[in-house]
Design a protein around this motif. Structure first.
Motif, PDB file in Angstrom:
ATOM      1  N   THR A 210     -63.039   0.780  59.287  1.00 18.20           N
ATOM      2  CA  THR A 210     -62.366   0.946  57.939  1.00 18.20           C
ATOM      3  C   THR A 210     -61.425   1.620  57.629  1.00 18.20           C
TER       4      THR A 210
ATOM      5  N   GLU B 245     -60.411  -9.394  62.404  1.00 20.84           N
ATOM      6  CA  GLU B 245     -61.614  -8.551  62.450  1.00 20.84           C
ATOM      7  C   GLU B 245     -60.620  -7.238  63.072  1.00 20.84           C
TER       8      GLU B 245
ATOM      9  N   GLY C  57     -63.952  -2.243  53.530  1.00 18.47           N
ATOM     10  CA  GLY C  57     -63.495  -3.026  54.254  1.00 18.47           C
ATOM     11  C   GLY C  57     -61.816  -2.774  54.259  1.00 18.47           C
ATOM     12  N   TYR C  58     -61.484  -2.722  54.043  1.00 16.80           N
ATOM     13  CA  TYR C  58     -59.591  -2.814  54.807  1.00 16.80           C
ATOM     14  C   TYR C  58     -59.401  -1.777  55.360  1.00 16.80           C
TER      15      TYR C  58
ATOM     16  N   THR D  75     -54.230  -5.226  48.055  1.00 15.06           N
ATOM     17  CA  THR D  75     -54.865  -3.726  47.939  1.00 15.06           C
ATOM     18  C   THR D  75     -54.240  -2.958  46.370  1.00 15.06           C
TER      19      THR D  75
ATOM     20  N   LEU E 154     -64.417 -10.822  54.154  1.00 18.21           N
ATOM     21  CA  LEU E 154     -63.051 -10.902  52.835  1.00 18.21           C
ATOM     22  C   LEU E 154     -63.438 -10.396  51.505  1.00 18.21           C
TER      23      LEU E 154
ATOM     24  N   VAL F  64     -55.505 -12.562  59.146  1.00 14.93           N
ATOM     25  CA  VAL F  64     -56.469 -12.408  58.577  1.00 14.93           C
ATOM     26  C   VAL F  64     -57.513 -11.164  59.920  1.00 14.93           C
TER      27      VAL F  64
ATOM     28  N   TYR G 231     -55.596  -6.333  58.540  1.00 15.65           N
ATOM     29  CA  TYR G 231     -57.214  -6.251  59.175  1.00 15.65           C
ATOM     30  C   TYR G 231     -58.643  -5.975  57.953  1.00 15.65           C
ATOM     31  N   TRP G 232     -59.693  -6.328  58.589  1.00 12.50           N
ATOM     32  CA  TRP G 232     -60.207  -6.267  57.648  1.00 12.50           C
ATOM     33  C   TRP G 232     -61.316  -5.941  58.239  1.00 12.50           C
ATOM     34  N   HIS G 233     -62.660  -4.647  57.711  1.00 13.09           N
ATOM     35  CA  HIS G 233     -63.797  -5.161  58.362  1.00 13.09           C
ATOM     36  C   HIS G 233     -64.929  -5.394  57.181  1.00 13.09           C
TER      37      HIS G 233
ATOM     38  N   HIS H 272     -52.603  -3.062  58.099  1.00 11.80           N
ATOM     39  CA  HIS H 272     -51.565  -3.915  57.681  1.00 11.80           C
ATOM     40  C   HIS H 272     -50.520  -3.588  58.379  1.00 11.80           C
TER      41      HIS H 272
END
Length: 410
Positions: free
Chosen positions: A111, A107, A65-66, A53, A86, A105, A81-83, A69
């Motif tokens: 965000t 989806e 996008g974050y 981060t 990556l 990781v 966890y990411w939208h 976690h």
């Protein structure tokens, strides 16, 4: 939720490596705590999260996008966890993860930025007194799927009785994102190490300007001025004293949103916090070494003058906004006991330090100051005076406090 293909099976398989070496066994606090090898894995995982981060937790919503976690120091695992796509730097960080760590990781639907915006709309609705706004806390689920709100079934005296389904629907309409509602008691300010002296340590009893009980937070410097922190609901002006009546110093600055008051002290800070029970008469204290960021899953300790040290508290949420004694505070973190033989916090512990291990427990890192008790009331056990205890606490992370007041921790 399944692992996304953004990294690929080969990369994830490559993260299953040898266990991290355990640090030397530390002296454990009075109520026990996690084993040294668990604390060593947590340190590795927290560094990995920081590399991903690159910002303190109160600024993670700025990372495009974050979503969130979690870390699991007992098993050496990180879930991210990411939208969307990556970023390359995150892929590289995970590919070069240190030994003893596995990672996955996932989806995310939203965000953290989107969920925080929804959270703030919910807070605004309560502050404006809108009909149906009965929630007393709101914060993002760490997997980026929704917001979680807490409410009292009778609406806390506002707008009548409500069910979980009704609250979820009302809140989702306001927030613009999905909401899960659960019944929860309103957060209650957790308002002795009886007689401290210069150099001042965190975790000692403070007699507030209003003659109440609170706990000292971390010491440090504001320029050339020696200071000590506590919670702003303990008092924003006037003189603070020890439990024995000696003058500690005068409150000179505060931020009620951060629930923090700065006390200019007579003397200097010690750079330590009180360990052990509330009746620690030996002055046993541990060093505080720097400040760290908080991750869901981290194991932390909270030290209060009313109830003593409590370790093996697991961080269960960050970025929470909650109504504490009639005032909304944002960017709170929540920690819950993992051992039902102890408590998380007691009324009287407010302002006390929250810390985490940096080398297996010998030294500890500043993580925040205690703001409130929440969750379920529990039997207190050994405490300094008749009081109320809870199985969970809310605390203000240290990073925004240091930034707001321009502090250098001792």
């Amino acid at each position: 939720m399944t692992t996304t293909g953004l990294l690929g099976a080969a990369l994830l398989a490559g993260l299953n490596v040898l266990p991290v070496q355990a640090a030397a066994a530390p002296s454990l606090p009075r109520d026990g705590g996690p084993a040294a090898e668990v604390l060593a894995r947590q340190e590795v995982l927290d560094r990995l999260a920081d590399e991903i981060t690159r910002v303190p937790e109160h600024e993670r919503s700025l990372v495009a996008g974050y979503a969130g976690h979690t870390v699991d120091p007992r098993h050496g695992h990180l879930d991210l966890y990411w939208h969307g796509r990556l970023p390359d730097h995150v892929t590289k960080v995970l590919a070069a993860a240190p030994t003893g760590v596995t990672a996955a990781v996932h989806e995310a639907s939203y965000t953290l930025r989107e969920l925080r915006a929804g959270r703030d709309r919910l807070v605004g609705a309560v502050v404006r007194g809108e009909a149906g706004a009965v929630w007393t806390s709101a914060g993002p689920l760490v997997d980026g799927s929704a917001l979680a709100v807490g409410y009292t079934p009778d609406g806390g005296g506002r707008h009548g009785v409500a069910t979980a389904g009704e609250v979820s629907a009302r809140a989702a309409a306001v927030a613009g994102v999905p909401v899960t509602a659960v019944t929860a008691a309103a957060s209650t300010a957790a308002s002795t190490r009886h007689s401290d002296a210069s150099p001042w340590s965190a975790g000692a009893e403070l007699t507030t300007p209003g003659n109440g009980w609170c706990t000292s937070g971390f010491g440090g410097w504001r320029g050339t001025t020696a200071v000590l922190l506590t919670a702003s609901h303990c008092g924003t002006s006037g003189t603070y004293r020890t439990g024995a009546g000696a003058v500690v110093g005068t409150a000179t600055d505060s931020d009620t949103g951060l629930d923090t008051t700065v006390i200019d002290v007579n003397g200097t800070p010690s750079g330590k916090y009180f360990d052990g029970g509330w009746d620690n008469g030996s002055g046993y204290a541990k060093r505080v070494v720097g400040a760290g960021r908080n991750n869901v899953g981290d194991l932390v300790c909270a030290s209060g003058a009313m109830s003593g040290i409590h370790c093996s508290l697991r961080i269960t949420a960050t970025d929470v906004a909650a109504e504490v004694n009639g005032q909304w505070r944002t960017d709170l973190d929540t920690a819950t006991r993992t051992d039902d033989s102890t408590v998380a916090v007691a009324k009287g512990d407010s302002g006390g330090p929250v810390v985490a291990s940096v080398n297996g427990g010998a030294d500890m890192q500043a993580r925040g100051i205690i703001s409130a008790g929440t969750g379920n009331p529990v039997v207190c056990g050994s405490v300094a005076a008749p009081t109320t205890c809870w199985d969970s606490l809310r605390f203000v992370p240290i990073a925004p406090i240091v930034s707001k007041f321009g502090l250098s921790l001792a």
